[in-house]
Design an enzyme around this catalytic site. Structure first.
Site, PDB file in Angstrom:
ATOM      1  N   TYR A 143      14.172  29.657  21.726  1.00 12.81           N
ATOM      2  CA  TYR A 143      14.172  28.301  21.180  1.00 12.81           C
ATOM      3  C   TYR A 143      12.847  27.948  20.506  1.00 12.81           C
ATOM      4  O   TYR A 143      12.799  27.090  19.638  1.00 12.81           O
ATOM      5  CB  TYR A 143      14.443  27.279  22.297  1.00 12.81           C
ATOM      6  CG  TYR A 143      15.908  27.056  22.589  1.00 12.81           C
ATOM      7  CD1 TYR A 143      16.716  28.082  23.058  1.00 12.81           C
ATOM      8  CD2 TYR A 143      16.488  25.803  22.398  1.00 12.81           C
ATOM      9  CE1 TYR A 143      18.048  27.873  23.338  1.00 12.81           C
ATOM     10  CE2 TYR A 143      17.827  25.587  22.675  1.00 12.81           C
ATOM     11  CZ  TYR A 143      18.603  26.629  23.137  1.00 12.81           C
ATOM     12  OH  TYR A 143      19.927  26.412  23.409  1.00 12.81           O
ATOM     13  N   LYS A 194      18.591  40.344  30.421  1.00 15.10           N
ATOM     14  CA  LYS A 194      19.195  41.547  29.846  1.00 15.10           C
ATOM     15  C   LYS A 194      18.117  42.626  29.813  1.00 15.10           C
ATOM     16  O   LYS A 194      17.674  43.054  28.731  1.00 15.10           O
ATOM     17  CB  LYS A 194      19.722  41.251  28.426  1.00 15.10           C
ATOM     18  CG  LYS A 194      21.048  40.509  28.387  1.00 15.10           C
ATOM     19  CD  LYS A 194      22.264  41.392  28.659  1.00 15.10           C
ATOM     20  CE  LYS A 194      22.580  42.303  27.491  1.00 15.10           C
ATOM     21  NZ  LYS A 194      23.742  43.192  27.812  1.00 15.10           N
ATOM     22  N   ASP A 227      25.382  39.232  30.769  1.00 16.55           N
ATOM     23  CA  ASP A 227      26.812  39.335  30.434  1.00 16.55           C
ATOM     24  C   ASP A 227      27.651  39.449  31.708  1.00 16.55           C
ATOM     25  O   ASP A 227      28.701  38.816  31.849  1.00 16.55           O
ATOM     26  CB  ASP A 227      27.072  40.511  29.471  1.00 16.55           C
ATOM     27  CG  ASP A 227      26.449  41.832  29.918  1.00 16.55           C
ATOM     28  OD1 ASP A 227      25.625  41.819  30.859  1.00 16.55           O
ATOM     29  OD2 ASP A 227      26.796  42.873  29.342  1.00 16.55           O
ATOM     30  N   ASP A 251      21.402  28.155  28.596  1.00 16.78           N
ATOM     31  CA  ASP A 251      22.232  27.269  27.769  1.00 16.78           C
ATOM     32  C   ASP A 251      23.698  27.710  27.866  1.00 16.78           C
ATOM     33  O   ASP A 251      24.598  26.901  28.114  1.00 16.78           O
ATOM     34  CB  ASP A 251      21.736  27.331  26.320  1.00 16.78           C
ATOM     35  CG  ASP A 251      22.522  26.422  25.399  1.00 16.78           C
ATOM     36  OD1 ASP A 251      22.802  25.280  25.798  1.00 16.78           O
ATOM     37  OD2 ASP A 251      22.865  26.858  24.282  1.00 16.78           O
ATOM     38  N   ASP A 255      27.083  26.040  30.381  1.00 16.76           N
ATOM     39  CA  ASP A 255      28.371  25.557  29.861  1.00 16.76           C
ATOM     40  C   ASP A 255      29.536  26.214  30.614  1.00 16.76           C
ATOM     41  O   ASP A 255      30.542  25.575  30.908  1.00 16.76           O
ATOM     42  CB  ASP A 255      28.515  25.840  28.357  1.00 16.76           C
ATOM     43  CG  ASP A 255      28.000  24.680  27.490  1.00 16.76           C
ATOM     44  OD1 ASP A 255      27.121  23.949  27.974  1.00 16.76           O
ATOM     45  OD2 ASP A 255      28.474  24.514  26.354  1.00 16.76           O
TER      46      ASP A 255
HETATM   47  C1  IPM Z   1      21.844  21.720  25.839  1.00 15.90           C
HETATM   48  C2  IPM Z   1      22.217  21.601  24.390  1.00 15.90           C
HETATM   49  C3  IPM Z   1      20.975  21.731  23.525  1.00 15.90           C
HETATM   50  C4  IPM Z   1      20.404  23.109  23.739  1.00 15.90           C
HETATM   51  C5  IPM Z   1      21.169  21.451  22.025  1.00 15.90           C
HETATM   52  C6  IPM Z   1      21.800  20.109  21.790  1.00 15.90           C
HETATM   53  C7  IPM Z   1      19.897  21.587  21.256  1.00 15.90           C
HETATM   54  O1  IPM Z   1      23.205  22.527  24.073  1.00 15.90           O
HETATM   55  O2  IPM Z   1      20.990  20.941  26.305  1.00 15.90           O
HETATM   56  O3  IPM Z   1      22.408  22.579  26.533  1.00 15.90           O
HETATM   57  O4  IPM Z   1      20.821  24.077  23.075  1.00 15.90           O
HETATM   58  O5  IPM Z   1      19.508  23.243  24.568  1.00 15.90           O
HETATM   59 MG    MG Z   2      23.957  23.642  25.724  1.00 16.59          MG
END
Ligand code: IPM
Ligand code: MG
Length: 371
Positions: A143, A194, A227, A251, A255
């Site tokens: 990032y 990884k 993975d 990240d 999710d």
């Molecule tokens: C998160 C989001 C952010 C990230 C985006 C909105 C920049 O997906 O906080 O998980 O990638 O960190």
């Molecule tokens: Mg995210």
């Protein structure tokens, strides 16, 4: 009397604005019923700030964030800002806040409420009573790594570069947070990278191994490739307690973990820095779900992740553990009563709106606190 609970509220864009309104009602409730005094300031961030102030976060707002005791963040982004230059994009505000406040430790708990065990796409026996914590490194890695950019090679070809980089100290400091958190939970850390293909992965594994040997050998540690971790999260999620990983893998994996709980709308987060010279730990609290432009402005969003993010603020920034638990209990009860926003409803269950869900939490807070 001046408050030592200075909160900067940044609702942002899309559903961020709607879910923040519900949390403001909870803050109001706390102020009235619990006689806690919060000192609240509200500012624009993201696309909303870009439209009015010309940047996704102004220097004044950044300054306020640095002075606040904690920041409560909604969500940023939307298709209308897709063509804005990168440095002024809504997401740039979020990255600037994370970097300038040095919020290197991002805690993303994925907890399955009993009442929602059937809302997950996974079989309920796999996720019932699940309680895992993804600890994502938040201020380094791909990032922020340099060099980055796009070079023109010839009329046809461009070359885009992102850099994944980590130092020993960056890995060490997030590792410590992971081991410390595990001690207060089920005492187990899974370190994810990884190392089979990446240099940063090898340094990550070496650093965590050394830290474990030297200072945390009472905590159970295992290493896992990223993975495989994604696969294990959906195959057998209860094998995990704390997962410590880098910015990008964190990240992605958070999710995945969110869906185990039934909906992205159920996942709060806390981003914490190191204790500073004033003895304070900077903190920013935000739901994981993002601005959800597709449902923005329709009173459909689930405000629970936002409200739980506030509960995390009470716990981690203000040491108000009891009040934090009170909010969690209210949410648990509301869900047990069968109240559902569209994202967590099943089949023909009736869905309620963002505002109704917010009001239900307040009503439940009144019931359980006997007021
Ligand atoms: C998160 C989001 C952010 C990230 C985006 C909105 C920049 O997906 O906080 O998980 O990638 O960190
Ligand atoms: Mg995210």
């Amino acid at each position: 009397m001046s408050s030592n609970k200075k909160i900067l509220i940044l609702p942002g864009d899309g559903i961020g604005i709607e879910v923040m309104n519900e949390v403001l009602n909870v803050i109001d409730w706390m102020t009235k019923k619990k006689s806690v005094s919060f000192d609240i300031a509200k500012k624009l961030v993201g696309g909303s700030a870009y439209d009015i102030e010309g940047d996704s976060i102004s220097d004044t707002t950044m300054d306020e964030a640095l002075k606040a005791d904690a920041v409560l963040f909604g969500a940023v982004g939307g298709p209308q800002w897709d063509n804005v230059e990168r440095s002024k994009r809504p997401e740039a505000a979020l990255l600037r806040l994370r970097k300038e406040l040095d919020l290197f430790a991002n805690l993303r708990p994925a907890v399955v409420f009993d009442a929602l065990a059937n809302s997950s796409p996974l079989k309920s026996e796999l996720i019932k009573s699940l309680d895992i914590l993804i600890l994502r490194e938040l201020t380094s890695g791909v990032y922020f790594g340099q060099p980055r950019g796009v070079e023109k090679i010839n009329d046809f070809d461009e070359k885009a570069i992102d850099t994944q980089s980590y130092t020993t100290s960056e890995i060490d400091r997030i590792g410590r947070v992971g081991f410390d958190l595990a001690k207060k939970r089920s005492n187990k850390v899974t370190s994810v990278e990884k190392s089979n293909v990446m240099e940063t992965g090898m340094l990550w594994r070496k650093t965590i191994t050394k830290l474990h040997e030297n200072e945390f050998n009472d905590v159970k540690l295992n290493h896992m490739l990223a993975d495989n971790c994604a696969m294990q999260l959906v195959r057998k999620p209860k094998q995990f307690d704390v997962i410590v990983t880098d910015n990008l893998f964190g990240d992605l994996l958070s999710d995945v973990a969110a869906m185990l709980t039934g909906s992205l709308g159920m996942l709060p987060s806390a981003s914490l820095g190191a204790i500073n010279e004033k003895g304070k730990r900077p903190g920013m609290y935000e739901p994981v779900h993002g601005s959800a432009p597709d449902i923005a402005g329709q009173d459909k969003a689930n405000p629970l992740a936002m409200i739980m993010s506030f509960a995390m603020m009470l716990k981690y920034s203000f040491d108000m553990l009891e009040d934090s638990k009170l909010i969690e209990k209210a949410i648990q009860n509301v869900l047990s009563k069968g109240l559902r926003t569209p994202d967590i409803k099943q089949g023909n269950e009736k869905a309620i709106s963002t505002k109704e869900m917010g009001a239900a939490v307040i009503e439940e807070l009144n019931i359980i606190s006997g007021s």
